[in-house]
Design a protein around this motif. Structure first.
Motif, PDB file in Angstrom:
ATOM      1  N   ALA A  47       0.835  -1.207   0.000  1.00 46.62           N
ATOM      2  CA  ALA A  47       0.000   0.000   0.000  1.00 46.62           C
ATOM      3  C   ALA A  47       0.868   1.253   0.000  1.00 46.62           C
ATOM      4  CB  ALA A  47      -0.918  -0.002   1.223  1.00 46.62           C
ATOM      5  N   ALA A  48       1.935   1.237   0.793  1.00 42.27           N
ATOM      6  CA  ALA A  48       2.832   2.394   0.833  1.00 42.27           C
ATOM      7  C   ALA A  48       3.568   2.568  -0.484  1.00 42.27           C
ATOM      8  CB  ALA A  48       3.831   2.221   1.976  1.00 42.27           C
ATOM      9  N   LEU A  49       3.878   1.466  -1.169  1.00 41.72           N
ATOM     10  CA  LEU A  49       4.579   1.549  -2.455  1.00 41.72           C
ATOM     11  C   LEU A  49       3.685   2.169  -3.526  1.00 41.72           C
ATOM     12  CD1 LEU A  49       7.426   0.777  -3.323  1.00 41.72           C
ATOM     13  CD2 LEU A  49       6.501  -1.364  -4.230  1.00 41.72           C
ATOM     14  N   TYR A  50       2.395   1.830  -3.522  1.00 40.10           N
ATOM     15  CA  TYR A  50       1.445   2.457  -4.448  1.00 40.10           C
ATOM     16  C   TYR A  50       1.385   3.963  -4.186  1.00 40.10           C
ATOM     17  CZ  TYR A  50      -0.587  -1.745  -6.552  1.00 40.10           C
ATOM     18  OH  TYR A  50      -0.791  -2.887  -7.281  1.00 40.10           O
ATOM     19  N   ARG A  51       1.267   4.338  -2.930  1.00 34.23           N
ATOM     20  CA  ARG A  51       1.187   5.767  -2.602  1.00 34.23           C
ATOM     21  C   ARG A  51       2.470   6.489  -3.027  1.00 34.23           C
ATOM     22  NH1 ARG A  51       1.096   7.615   3.603  1.00 34.23           N
ATOM     23  NH2 ARG A  51       3.095   6.536   3.428  1.00 34.23           N
ATOM     24  N   GLN A  52       3.615   5.849  -2.812  1.00 32.30           N
ATOM     25  CA  GLN A  52       4.881   6.468  -3.189  1.00 32.30           C
ATOM     26  C   GLN A  52       4.962   6.662  -4.701  1.00 32.30           C
ATOM     27  OE1 GLN A  52       8.320   4.185  -2.034  1.00 32.30           O
ATOM     28  NE2 GLN A  52       9.769   5.814  -2.563  1.00 32.30           N
ATOM     29  N   ALA A  53       4.491   5.674  -5.467  1.00 33.17           N
ATOM     30  CA  ALA A  53       4.523   5.785  -6.925  1.00 33.17           C
ATOM     31  C   ALA A  53       3.650   6.949  -7.396  1.00 33.17           C
ATOM     32  CB  ALA A  53       4.066   4.474  -7.554  1.00 33.17           C
ATOM     33  N   ILE A  54       2.440   7.056  -6.830  1.00 32.33           N
ATOM     34  CA  ILE A  54       1.536   8.156  -7.216  1.00 32.33           C
ATOM     35  C   ILE A  54       2.157   9.500  -6.845  1.00 32.33           C
ATOM     36  CG2 ILE A  54      -0.714   9.195  -6.801  1.00 32.33           C
ATOM     37  CD1 ILE A  54      -1.782   6.366  -6.233  1.00 32.33           C
ATOM     38  N   THR A  55       2.704   9.586  -5.656  1.00 32.19           N
ATOM     39  CA  THR A  55       3.286  10.849  -5.184  1.00 32.19           C
ATOM     40  C   THR A  55       4.456  11.278  -6.056  1.00 32.19           C
ATOM     41  OG1 THR A  55       2.616  10.380  -2.904  1.00 32.19           O
ATOM     42  CG2 THR A  55       4.384  11.990  -3.217  1.00 32.19           C
ATOM     43  N   LEU A  56       5.374  10.375  -6.354  1.00 29.41           N
ATOM     44  CA  LEU A  56       6.555  10.722  -7.138  1.00 29.41           C
ATOM     45  C   LEU A  56       6.190  11.102  -8.565  1.00 29.41           C
ATOM     46  CD1 LEU A  56       9.127   8.023  -5.926  1.00 29.41           C
ATOM     47  CD2 LEU A  56       8.967  10.421  -5.258  1.00 29.41           C
ATOM     48  N   PHE A  57       5.262  10.371  -9.161  1.00 29.87           N
ATOM     49  CA  PHE A  57       4.886  10.694 -10.538  1.00 29.87           C
ATOM     50  C   PHE A  57       4.154  12.040 -10.603  1.00 29.87           C
ATOM     51  CE2 PHE A  57       1.775  10.343 -14.091  1.00 29.87           C
ATOM     52  CZ  PHE A  57       2.693  10.510 -15.121  1.00 29.87           C
ATOM     53  N   CYS A  58       3.258  12.299  -9.674  1.00 26.07           N
ATOM     54  CA  CYS A  58       2.537  13.584  -9.693  1.00 26.07           C
ATOM     55  C   CYS A  58       3.483  14.757  -9.436  1.00 26.07           C
ATOM     56  CB  CYS A  58       1.411  13.561  -8.665  1.00 26.07           C
ATOM     57  SG  CYS A  58       0.019  12.499  -9.127  1.00 26.07           S
ATOM     58  N   GLY A  98      21.502  -1.411  -8.828  1.00 23.82           N
ATOM     59  CA  GLY A  98      20.862  -2.704  -8.619  1.00 23.82           C
ATOM     60  C   GLY A  98      19.617  -2.666  -7.765  1.00 23.82           C
ATOM     61  N   SER A  99      19.143  -1.458  -7.374  1.00 18.34           N
ATOM     62  CA  SER A  99      17.946  -1.371  -6.534  1.00 18.34           C
ATOM     63  C   SER A  99      16.720  -1.881  -7.274  1.00 18.34           C
ATOM     64  CB  SER A  99      17.727   0.079  -6.089  1.00 18.34           C
ATOM     65  OG  SER A  99      16.505   0.203  -5.392  1.00 18.34           O
ATOM     66  N   ARG A 100      15.865  -2.546  -6.552  1.00 19.78           N
ATOM     67  CA  ARG A 100      14.622  -3.065  -7.134  1.00 19.78           C
ATOM     68  C   ARG A 100      13.476  -2.065  -7.041  1.00 19.78           C
ATOM     69  NH1 ARG A 100      14.759  -8.799  -7.281  1.00 19.78           N
ATOM     70  NH2 ARG A 100      12.506  -8.884  -7.046  1.00 19.78           N
ATOM     71  N   VAL A 101      13.682  -0.960  -6.322  1.00 18.72           N
ATOM     72  CA  VAL A 101      12.589  -0.018  -6.078  1.00 18.72           C
ATOM     73  C   VAL A 101      12.104   0.686  -7.344  1.00 18.72           C
ATOM     74  CG1 VAL A 101      11.906   2.048  -4.797  1.00 18.72           C
ATOM     75  CG2 VAL A 101      13.300   0.295  -3.691  1.00 18.72           C
ATOM     76  N   PRO A 102      13.001   1.190  -8.236  1.00 13.46           N
ATOM     77  CA  PRO A 102      12.500   1.899  -9.425  1.00 13.46           C
ATOM     78  C   PRO A 102      11.539   1.060 -10.266  1.00 13.46           C
ATOM     79  CG  PRO A 102      14.823   2.323  -9.135  1.00 13.46           C
ATOM     80  CD  PRO A 102      14.469   1.267  -8.147  1.00 13.46           C
ATOM     81  N   ALA A 103      11.910  -0.193 -10.536  1.00 15.16           N
ATOM     82  CA  ALA A 103      11.037  -1.052 -11.334  1.00 15.16           C
ATOM     83  C   ALA A 103       9.734  -1.335 -10.592  1.00 15.16           C
ATOM     84  CB  ALA A 103      11.747  -2.366 -11.664  1.00 15.16           C
ATOM     85  N   ALA A 104       9.807  -1.470  -9.255  1.00 13.33           N
ATOM     86  CA  ALA A 104       8.593  -1.720  -8.481  1.00 13.33           C
ATOM     87  C   ALA A 104       7.653  -0.525  -8.534  1.00 13.33           C
ATOM     88  CB  ALA A 104       8.964  -2.043  -7.034  1.00 13.33           C
ATOM     89  N   LEU A 105       8.185   0.681  -8.433  1.00  8.21           N
ATOM     90  CA  LEU A 105       7.346   1.884  -8.490  1.00  8.21           C
ATOM     91  C   LEU A 105       6.677   2.023  -9.848  1.00  8.21           C
ATOM     92  CD1 LEU A 105       9.706   4.405  -6.650  1.00  8.21           C
ATOM     93  CD2 LEU A 105       7.562   3.445  -5.782  1.00  8.21           C
ATOM     94  N   ALA A 106       7.460   1.847 -10.924  1.00  8.88           N
ATOM     95  CA  ALA A 106       6.884   1.943 -12.267  1.00  8.88           C
ATOM     96  C   ALA A 106       5.837   0.860 -12.487  1.00  8.88           C
ATOM     97  CB  ALA A 106       7.999   1.840 -13.311  1.00  8.88           C
ATOM     98  N   GLY A 107       6.096  -0.334 -11.934  1.00 13.50           N
ATOM     99  CA  GLY A 107       5.131  -1.420 -12.080  1.00 13.50           C
ATOM    100  C   GLY A 107       3.825  -1.124 -11.368  1.00 13.50           C
ATOM    101  N   LYS A 108       3.883  -0.495 -10.192  1.00 11.63           N
ATOM    102  CA  LYS A 108       2.655  -0.158  -9.463  1.00 11.63           C
ATOM    103  C   LYS A 108       1.813   0.845 -10.242  1.00 11.63           C
ATOM    104  CE  LYS A 108       3.675  -2.745  -5.970  1.00 11.63           C
ATOM    105  NZ  LYS A 108       3.008  -4.078  -5.854  1.00 11.63           N
TER     106      LYS A 108
END
Length: 312
Positions: A47-58, A98-108
């Motif tokens: 849930a926090a990862l979805y919110r982070q993706a929306i926040t960063l993109f906006c 090598g961080s997995r976070v960028p791909a996870a954020l874009a995927g969300k």
């Protein structure tokens, strides 16, 4: 929306579209986020990862897209597909190699846009549909496990833990079932194990009170003794410890004989460290002196024995 932590607690991350210039876009993504959470049980981390993706993109749209106030998933202008491509290109720079976070954020974010496109009454621009159906454009990254156990070892540990958990749960359930078949031992007898279990399970008698009504080990009925032996074996098998049981009475060694100077008869030699009804003794060549003897009258101890009392 609500997410569940690993220990079962509920967390409610929130997002206010009014915090962004592109508030219509933020509201559309937030609506999909909330519905996604309602349709599936999301962990607090997801849930926090979805919110982070929306926040960063906006925030990216506010900073880099002209006329951000008009941005919407259903409008071709401004071009959000280009904004998404640019955003995903810049994401890895904010994280370590090598961080997995960028791909996870874009995927969300892709999941939210794809979900919106599945509803005919929710317009999604053609460019966004194309972006959502393609590749994110980011590598998944990699992790390095800093652990003494391999993944295979961890799987075996988890499997063994679950096996023990199920076995213990079954034993507890069986214990309550057995306890339900017992009766008050004051009425039905103290020699039945099920009655003792019933008394403890129902708080009718304390463990101390139960122990007071039980006979000693040698006077214990065979049914109780056999049950105690089974429990002792189970305890030894479980943790290797020696469970409490009947007192072990060591074999008495054959006593040597010393002559009694008073009447010429023989009295048993008290072994080194052996306790008698007169106290603790030890062997010594000469008879006790009055200084070491406790109590009035002549020393009652046989020759060759010293009484270890306090010196008078």
């Amino acid at each position: 929306m609500t997410g569940q932590t690993a220990d079962g607690r509920q967390q409610s991350p929130s997002l206010d579209p009014a915090d962004f210039t592109c508030s219509p876009l933020a509201g559309e993504l937030a609506d999909e986020w909330v519905e996604k959470a309602a349709a599936a049980t999301l962990s607090a981390t997801a849930a926090a990862l979805y919110r982070q993706a929306i926040t960063l993109f906006c925030r990216h749209v506010d900073a880099h897209v002209p006329h951000a106030v008009k941005a919407s998933l259903g409008e071709p202008e401004p071009d959000l597909a280009h904004a998404l491509t640019d955003w995903t290109r810049l994401l890895p720079a904010a994280y370590g190699p090598g961080s997995r976070v960028p791909a996870a954020l874009a995927g969300k974010l892709r999941i939210l846009i794809t979900r919106r496109a599945e509803h005919s009454d929710r317009p999604v621009a053609a460019g966004l549909r194309h972006w959502a159906s393609g590749h994110v454009g980011l590598r998944g990254g990699q992790t390095q496990e800093l652990d003494e156990f391999t993944r295979a070892d961890k799987k075996e540990l988890v499997k063994a833990a679950w096996s023990d958990h199920l076995a213990i749960t079954a034993r507890i359930r069986r214990g309550w079932e057995v306890a339900a078949t017992g009766k008050d031992p004051a009425e039905d007898g103290w020699d039945r194990p099920v009655n003792l279990l019933w008394a403890i399970a129902n708080d009718a008698w304390t463990c101390e009170e139960v122990a007071e009504h039980l006979p000693g080990w040698h006077e214990m009925p065979p049914s109780l003794r056999a049950d105690a032996a089974r429990n002792a074996a189970a305890l030894r098998q479980a943790d290797g410890a020696t469970p409490p049981g009947p007192p072990v009475v060591p074999a008495q060694p054959r006593s040597a004989q010393l002559p009694d100077p008073a009447d010429g008869s023989h009295r048993p030699l008290v072994r080194r460290g052996q306790r008698t009804d007169r106290g603790r003794h030890r062997v010594r060549p000469a008879q006790c002196g009055d200084r070491l003897h406790q109590g009035p009258g002549p020393c009652p101890h046989p020759a060759g024995v010293q009484h270890l009392g306090r010196a008078g």
